[in-house]
Design an enzyme around this catalytic site. Sequence first.
Site, short mmCIF file in Angstrom:
data_model
loop_
_atom_site.label_atom_id
_atom_site.label_comp_id
_atom_site.label_asym_id
_atom_site.label_seq_id
_atom_site.Cartn_x
_atom_site.Cartn_y
_atom_site.Cartn_z
N THR A 323 -4.89 -8.91 -9.98
CA THR A 323 -4.28 -8.42 -8.74
C THR A 323 -5.00 -7.17 -8.24
O THR A 323 -5.80 -6.56 -8.96
CB THR A 323 -2.79 -8.09 -8.96
OG1 THR A 323 -2.68 -6.93 -9.78
CG2 THR A 323 -2.06 -9.26 -9.62
N CYS A 324 -4.64 -6.75 -7.03
CA CYS A 324 -5.27 -5.56 -6.45
C CYS A 324 -4.53 -4.29 -6.85
O CYS A 324 -4.81 -3.21 -6.30
CB CYS A 324 -5.36 -5.68 -4.94
SG CYS A 324 -3.77 -5.85 -4.12
N ASP A 325 -3.59 -4.38 -7.78
CA ASP A 325 -2.85 -3.23 -8.26
C ASP A 325 -3.58 -2.60 -9.44
O ASP A 325 -3.87 -3.28 -10.43
CB ASP A 325 -1.45 -3.67 -8.69
CG ASP A 325 -0.52 -2.50 -8.95
OD1 ASP A 325 -1.01 -1.39 -9.23
OD2 ASP A 325 0.70 -2.70 -8.90
N SER A 326 -3.87 -1.30 -9.36
CA SER A 326 -4.61 -0.65 -10.44
C SER A 326 -3.79 -0.50 -11.72
O SER A 326 -4.32 -0.16 -12.78
CB SER A 326 -5.09 0.73 -9.99
OG SER A 326 -4.01 1.55 -9.62
N ASN A 363 0.71 -11.23 -5.72
CA ASN A 363 -0.64 -11.33 -5.14
C ASN A 363 -1.18 -12.76 -5.15
O ASN A 363 -2.39 -12.97 -4.99
CB ASN A 363 -1.61 -10.43 -5.90
CG ASN A 363 -2.10 -9.24 -5.09
OD1 ASN A 363 -2.85 -8.41 -5.59
ND2 ASN A 363 -1.69 -9.11 -3.85
#
EC number: 4.1.1.17
Length: 385
Positions: A323-326, A363
């Site tokens: 996903t684009c979540d760090s 996502n």
Amino acid sequence: MLHTPIDNVRADTPEDWLARHGGETAVLLHCPGALAARHARFRRGFPGAVTYAVKANPDAALIAALVQGGMTAFDVASPAEMALVRGISPQAVLHYHNPVRSRAEIAAGIAAGVASWSVDDMGELDKLVACGVAPDTEIAVRLKLPVAGAAYDFGAKFGAEPDLAQALLARAAAGGFRVSMTFHVGTQCADPDAWTAYMQACAQAARKAGVRLSRLNVGGGFPSGRDGAEPALEPIFAAIAGGVSAFDEAPALVCEPGRALVADAMAYAVRIKARRGAALYLSDGIYGGLSECPSIGMPRVDLVTEGARATAAPRPFALWGPTCDSLDRLPGETLLPGCAGEGDWLLFRSAGAYLVGVTTCFNGYGTYERGEVARLWTDPSRPLG
């Protein structure tokens, strides 16, 4: 649906299955023999009745397999779980041991014929009485203690301190209920002394309340083999068998394992999408089938490349989800063969608990396929599950 239909492909080992599979979607590989072996181990070794905590894996096929293996009672935490079990085993005994319930949930439990209700609060006991739970039904008072040894403690949310447990026992007995006690030592507990301490405290609470327990439910918390080794269950079984000596009159014993029954019957294969130096980017992460890793740590992870277990010299890698979540990063660094790269698979062991039913599609990720293998280990001398 968070997974595709069960794949018809069957193979001897995960490596064999992945060599045929291809694709990028994560794969949950189930070994029926490992599930049957672990169920038989509990039934053979535990000195009482063995039930299953549905929350660990609410897969209908898995529950049906347990029923076929002799499972007759289940710990259910919601009306949806009651309906699931009733649809598979209409005569199953239901223990509703989530101790906080709405009145509508209590009504659903009564309609489903719940045989045992846990309580850890006077208000919740009063609510059961007000909603019409019949006298002579089992009320299991849930105790909590500051006992170490688990990956994390369940007492932070549920359970009554010993003085309150004693008062609940006395009140439930005065109300005409069959009184029992229950506890949960905490997730992934490998210390037999934790069960001993709880059993001694339960005996003391019953003695002070002046009641005889009809049953003692020692809960779950039994360890699975997240490190790849067989969990040491027999010393725990022996401690529980010896623990009844603390009681003036020994109660019947019940356990409610979830993870320890089903986790080691499955492995989860996740594809590597990219490598950047010492970082691997995976096709699934903490919002999907690997959601437990931040809370209880990493299981054993193997690298599978071109259908075989990689054996190159190990090095530490950071593992990132898709996903684009760090925040989507597995904890710490994981030792893997240094040859790991794009297109290889990471095989996470002990994946049969808290993946089904927990995975999200954040996502647009989280989809996984299903497969069946005859063995989860390539070493034929290693026992199943």
